[in-house]
Write an enzyme that holds these catalytic residues in place. Structure first.
Site, PDB file in Angstrom:
ATOM      1  N   ASN A  96       0.801  -1.231   0.000  1.00 42.48           N
ATOM      2  CA  ASN A  96       0.000   0.000   0.000  1.00 42.48           C
ATOM      3  C   ASN A  96       0.830   1.276   0.000  1.00 42.48           C
ATOM      4  O   ASN A  96       0.654   2.157   0.834  1.00 42.48           O
ATOM      5  CB  ASN A  96      -0.945   0.002   1.209  1.00 42.48           C
ATOM      6  CG  ASN A  96      -0.205  -0.104   2.536  1.00 42.48           C
ATOM      7  OD1 ASN A  96       0.851  -0.703   2.630  1.00 42.48           O
ATOM      8  ND2 ASN A  96      -0.763   0.483   3.583  1.00 42.48           N
ATOM      9  N   ASP A 306      -0.086  -5.605  12.461  1.00 43.62           N
ATOM     10  CA  ASP A 306      -0.752  -4.826  11.408  1.00 43.62           C
ATOM     11  C   ASP A 306      -0.304  -3.372  11.479  1.00 43.62           C
ATOM     12  O   ASP A 306      -1.108  -2.435  11.397  1.00 43.62           O
ATOM     13  CB  ASP A 306      -2.277  -4.936  11.512  1.00 43.62           C
ATOM     14  CG  ASP A 306      -2.963  -4.664  10.162  1.00 43.62           C
ATOM     15  OD1 ASP A 306      -2.303  -4.826   9.124  1.00 43.62           O
ATOM     16  OD2 ASP A 306      -4.138  -4.279  10.174  1.00 43.62           O
ATOM     17  N   GLY A 325      -6.003   2.791  10.926  1.00 43.89           N
ATOM     18  CA  GLY A 325      -4.680   2.232  11.182  1.00 43.89           C
ATOM     19  C   GLY A 325      -4.072   2.639  12.504  1.00 43.89           C
ATOM     20  O   GLY A 325      -4.315   3.722  13.028  1.00 43.89           O
TER      21      GLY A 325
END
Length: 417
Positions: A96, A306, A325
């Site tokens: 990403n 993550d 996030g």
């Protein structure tokens, strides 16, 4: 690199020295001797640390570093430094960036940025061109360049036929296809778990159903294609049940869970702290308990931080508009230690490598020195001074954690705090 580790307790269930407190002699990057006491006539660097424990190098299957394109969030160089100081010797990098990593050249670029580093960086290639969900990217070329899997990070593949073709095509070269578990037409504009708290707080809901429908669909496609599937960051009790049933049918499926989805429930959203805006969203206590049970019985194959750095301009705004996030490398070990025993935590942080085709190194004489060094007993409150990332968007700020990471030894290098 030569070094002598003194009085270290080995935590490695596959090692003959598991649970023993020993000296470890490392010469030219390999473990040459393990014994109760080792002399140091060559005056190698000695590593003596309080309550020192050593395990196989930790592994994270989902990190984002921003570069290229989002260097204000994080760079590959500083991201790898953060991983090392957080105890990780191997990390899988999401695609990403800007541009998205979707070609042979992109994979080569990322690998070149991580050359000669203490941490091994394994890039993921985008599953579709520009992660747009329309056409498959150059999967085989990226595999040849070093991509360990294919994934449009947090972008669901809405077209089931495209996912079917991806699974069939990648099976020709043992490619690992990843599918984000969310049905976008169900999740809609939801920013929080659709439940009591989202209603109370006036936040648009993202129901567990959105995840479970996608997981069920992908498992049907997997059974049909006989492919190889990884489902990253599941978050609901029903998802655990579905994957448990699929594994009982011997389908070639694996999955992970983000550590913050084990620790926090949607109750924390009452503060509207955007550091808790993550995808998949934080769910309920029932979901947390099911995820933990899934890790205990092996249904869930691995945990991940993550780790997703987001700059302050995209976090210090209204909850609806903030980006998803949280960073998680620095807090991963301490957060897991609040849930599991140290032995289980180390197992969770070291398993999953083989799924991505990465070699694991047991702590034994003659093996490559790929080690994480830590003290499992230190209790502290996590704050910004513990954050090494360029971005500071941590869901774990002001949380009590257990366990201090000293650093890593890997690739013939030492990185200690």
């Amino acid at each position: 690199m030569n070094a002598l580790i003194k009085s270290a307790t080995i935590v490695d269930s596959k090692s003959d020295f598991h649970n023993e407190t020993v000296d470890i002699l490392i010469e030219k990057g390999r473990i040459s001797k393990i014994s109760k006491r080792i002399a140091n006539p060559n005056k190698y660097r000695e590593i003596k640390l309080e309550n020192l424990h050593v395990s196989q190098g930790w592994f994270d299957s989902s990190v984002s570093f921003g570069e290229p394109g989002y260097e204000e969030r994080e760079t590959i160089s500083n991201g790898l430094k953060t991983a090392a100081k957080s105890g990780f010797t191997s990390a899988v990098l999401n695609a990403n960036s800007n541009p998205v990593i979707d070609s042979y050249a992109d994979i080569t670029f990322v690998k070149s940025k991580a050359t000669d580093n203490v941490v091994n960086l394994y890039p993921i290639g985008a599953l579709t061109r520009s992660s747009s969900g329309k056409d498959l990217a150059e999967l085989y070329d990226m595999k040849n360049a070093g991509a360990v899997a294919f994934y449009d990070y947090q972008q669901p593949i809405s077209n089931p036929n495209l996912m079917k073709i991806a699974l069939q095509y990648a099976s020709n070269f043992d490619g690992l296809v990843c599918s984000f578990p969310q049905e976008s037409k169900i999740s809609g504009l939801g920013v929080a778990n659709e439940h009591i708290n989202s209603t109370k707080l006036g936040l648009k809901g993202n129901p567990a159903l959105a995840e479970e429908l996608q997981v069920a669909r992908d498992l049907f496609l997997l059974e049909y294609t006989e492919g190889k599937l990884h489902i990253p960051t599941i978050s609901t009790a029903k998802s655990v049940e579905l994957i448990r049933a699929a594994k009982a049918k011997k389908l070639n499926v694996s999955c992970s869970v983000a550590i913050h989805n084990l620790v926090f429930t949607d109750d924390v959203l009452q503060s509207f702290d955007t550091n808790f805006k993550v995808l998949p969203p934080l769910r309920t206590q029932k979901d947390c308990e099911a995820l933990i049970e899934g890790l205990k019985d092996g249904t869930i194959d691995m945990v991940t931080s993550d780790h997703n750095p987001i700059d302050i301009e995209d976090k210090k705004i209204e909850f609806d508009f903030a980006k998803y996030g949280t960073i998680g490398l620095e807090s991963a070990f301490g957060a897991l230690q609040n849930i599991f025993t140290t032995k289980k935590v180390i197992a969770l942080l070291t398993q999953g490598k083989t799924r991505f085709g990465i070699e694991a190194h047991t702590i034994t004489e003659g093996a490559k020195a790929d080690l994480s060094l830590f003290n499992p007993d230190v209790i502290y409150t996590f704050n910004t001074s513990h954050i090494l990332s360029k971005s500071k968007n941590s869901a774990f700020l002001n949380t009590n954690l257990k366990g201090q990471v000293y650093g890593v030894i890997s690739n013939n290098k030492i990185s200690l705090k």
